[in-house]
Design an enzyme around this catalytic site. Structure first.
Site, PDB file in Angstrom:
ATOM      1  N   ASN A 122       0.872  -1.177   0.000  1.00  0.00           N
ATOM      2  CA  ASN A 122       0.000   0.000   0.000  1.00  0.00           C
ATOM      3  C   ASN A 122       0.914   1.233   0.000  1.00  0.00           C
ATOM      4  OD1 ASN A 122      -1.869   1.977   0.398  1.00  0.00           O
ATOM      5  ND2 ASN A 122      -2.535   1.287   2.425  1.00  0.00           N
ATOM      6  N   LYS A 125       0.052   4.199  -0.467  1.00  0.00           N
ATOM      7  CA  LYS A 125      -0.668   5.381   0.045  1.00  0.00           C
ATOM      8  C   LYS A 125      -0.437   6.581  -0.872  1.00  0.00           C
ATOM      9  CE  LYS A 125      -0.569   3.326   4.574  1.00  0.00           C
ATOM     10  NZ  LYS A 125      -0.660   3.471   6.017  1.00  0.00           N
ATOM     11  N   HIS A 156      -9.889   0.855   3.970  1.00  0.00           N
ATOM     12  CA  HIS A 156      -8.684   1.083   4.767  1.00  0.00           C
ATOM     13  C   HIS A 156      -9.028   2.010   5.927  1.00  0.00           C
ATOM     14  CE1 HIS A 156      -4.735   2.459   5.998  1.00  0.00           C
ATOM     15  NE2 HIS A 156      -4.258   1.357   5.448  1.00  0.00           N
ATOM     16  N   GLU A 199      -7.617   4.481   7.109  1.00  0.00           N
ATOM     17  CA  GLU A 199      -7.455   5.912   6.813  1.00  0.00           C
ATOM     18  C   GLU A 199      -8.664   6.443   6.039  1.00  0.00           C
ATOM     19  OE1 GLU A 199      -3.553   5.545   5.072  1.00  0.00           O
ATOM     20  OE2 GLU A 199      -2.765   5.020   7.047  1.00  0.00           O
ATOM     21  N   GLU A 203      -6.030  -5.067  10.015  1.00  0.00           N
ATOM     22  CA  GLU A 203      -5.059  -4.024  10.323  1.00  0.00           C
ATOM     23  C   GLU A 203      -5.482  -3.275  11.582  1.00  0.00           C
ATOM     24  OE1 GLU A 203      -2.767  -2.843   6.508  1.00  0.00           O
ATOM     25  OE2 GLU A 203      -4.554  -1.603   6.636  1.00  0.00           O
ATOM     26  N   GLY A 233       1.538   2.293  10.803  1.00  0.00           N
ATOM     27  CA  GLY A 233       2.484   3.406  10.709  1.00  0.00           C
ATOM     28  C   GLY A 233       3.048   3.851  12.048  1.00  0.00           C
ATOM     29  N   SER A 260       2.685  -2.002  10.508  1.00  0.00           N
ATOM     30  CA  SER A 260       4.102  -1.996  10.876  1.00  0.00           C
ATOM     31  C   SER A 260       4.805  -3.345  10.633  1.00  0.00           C
ATOM     32  CB  SER A 260       4.289  -1.543  12.330  1.00  0.00           C
ATOM     33  OG  SER A 260       3.831  -0.212  12.484  1.00  0.00           O
ATOM     34  N   GLY A 296       2.572  -1.190   4.309  1.00  0.00           N
ATOM     35  CA  GLY A 296       2.591   0.236   4.001  1.00  0.00           C
ATOM     36  C   GLY A 296       4.023   0.728   3.860  1.00  0.00           C
ATOM     37  N   GLY A 297       4.529   1.355   4.910  1.00  0.00           N
ATOM     38  CA  GLY A 297       5.855   1.992   4.880  1.00  0.00           C
ATOM     39  C   GLY A 297       6.951   1.133   4.264  1.00  0.00           C
TER      40      GLY A 297
HETATM   41  P1  PGA Z   1       2.262   0.332   7.695  1.00  0.00           P
HETATM   42  O1  PGA Z   1       0.863   0.512   6.933  1.00  0.00           O
HETATM   43  O2  PGA Z   1       2.874  -0.947   7.187  1.00  0.00           O
HETATM   44  O3  PGA Z   1       3.067   1.548   7.310  1.00  0.00           O
HETATM   45  O4  PGA Z   1       1.971   0.269   9.160  1.00  0.00           O
HETATM   46  C1  PGA Z   1       0.013  -0.585   6.695  1.00  0.00           C
HETATM   47  C2  PGA Z   1      -1.250  -0.101   6.022  1.00  0.00           C
HETATM   48  O5  PGA Z   1      -1.742   0.987   6.356  1.00  0.00           O
HETATM   49  O6  PGA Z   1      -1.791  -0.777   5.117  1.00  0.00           O
END
Ligand code: PGA
Length: 256
Positions: A9, A11, A98, A100, A170, A176, A216, A237-238
């Site tokens: 992802n 983002k 998601h 967010e 998640e 994050g 994470s 994500g990251g």
């Molecule tokens: P993250 O994000 O790996 O940066 O924690 C995961 C996500 O939001 O899908």
């Protein structure tokens, strides 16, 4: 049948040049480490769907996902993107719900259930995200929250359509933040989610639905998470913005 799947992802990061060079780096890295042959889905910003889909053409294990879609088929919805548009540029998946989107764009289960149906009508495979907040977990209500997100989000989907859904668990407090659910916490929730799918859609679908963990995930913690029996992969994500880290996570999934 293996349920393994790994999704990225990205983002709202990168420009086109960076997105294309990350895609090439990922293709390269995946050649140099043992990453198995399960599907890898890149969740990219809308302007990069077409070029990234073009870039991974000829690499059949790779697919592209949008990060959102509109619930209507088409119409006067300035700024929005339909499932049909996403499918027409070569993306096969779409991330729906998601945290967010739920948190910053007010997406609730009613809306998300319409988006899931629309995604399937467009022929897209939804990656449907569920997850509790820290407050929910402190109260001990995480299973209740996930049950509602699943039931109200998916209740409109017929079995044949749910069979094309990927679930991503998640926990909001882990996204994050550098704070990961423990492998035991992840396994407990994944097994719970699978039991809810079983109640609604039966044994075969429950056993075949990939349930990804997100929040994470890093090369250092991926293997322990993925070695849990009901953790079928990750939504990253990251760490997915770094080709080497993403490939090491893929390697961890291949190894379990
Ligand atoms: P993250 O994000 O790996 O940066 O924690 C995961 C996500 O939001 O899908």
């Amino acid at each position: 049948m293996s349920r393994k799947l790994l999704a990225a992802n990205w983002k709202m990061h990168l420009n086109l040049g960076e997105a294309l060079s990350l895609t090439q780096d990922i293709l390269q890295q995946f050649k140099s480490v043992q990453t198995g042959d399960y599907p890898v889905v890149l969740g990219v910003p809308a302007p990069f769907l077409y070029p990234v889909a073009q870039a991974v053409m000829g690499h059949p294990r790779f697919a592209v996902a949008a990060q959102n879609l509109h619930q209507e088929k088409y119409g006067a919805f300035t700024g929005e993107i339909s499932g049909e548009m996403i499918a027409s540029v070569g993306a096969g998946y779409v991330i729906v719900g998601h945290s967010e989107r739920r948190q910053y764009f007010g997406e609730n289960s009613d809306l998300l259930s319409n988006k899931l149906v629309r995604a399937r009508q467009a022929g897209l495979k939804p990656v449907f995200c569920v997850g509790e907040t820290l407050g929910d977990r402190v109260k001990g209500s995480e299973q209740e929250v996930i049950t509602k997100q699943l039931l109200f989000g998916c209740y409109n989907l017929l079995a044949e359509n749910f069979a094309q859904v990927v679930i991503a668990y998640e926990p909001v407090w882990a996204i994050g933040t550098g704070q990961t659910a423990t492998a035991e916490q992840a396994q407990e929730m994944h097994a719970f989610i699978r039991s809810k799918i079983l109640d609604r859609y039966g044994e075969t679908i429950a056993q075949n639905t990939p349930i990804l963990y997100g929040g994470s995930v890093r090369p250092e913690n991926a293997r322990e998470l993925f070695s849990q029996p009901d953790v079928d992969g990750g939504l990253i994500g990251g760490a997915s913005l770094n080709a080497a880290d993403f490939a090491r996570i893929a390697e961890a999934l291949a190894a379990v």
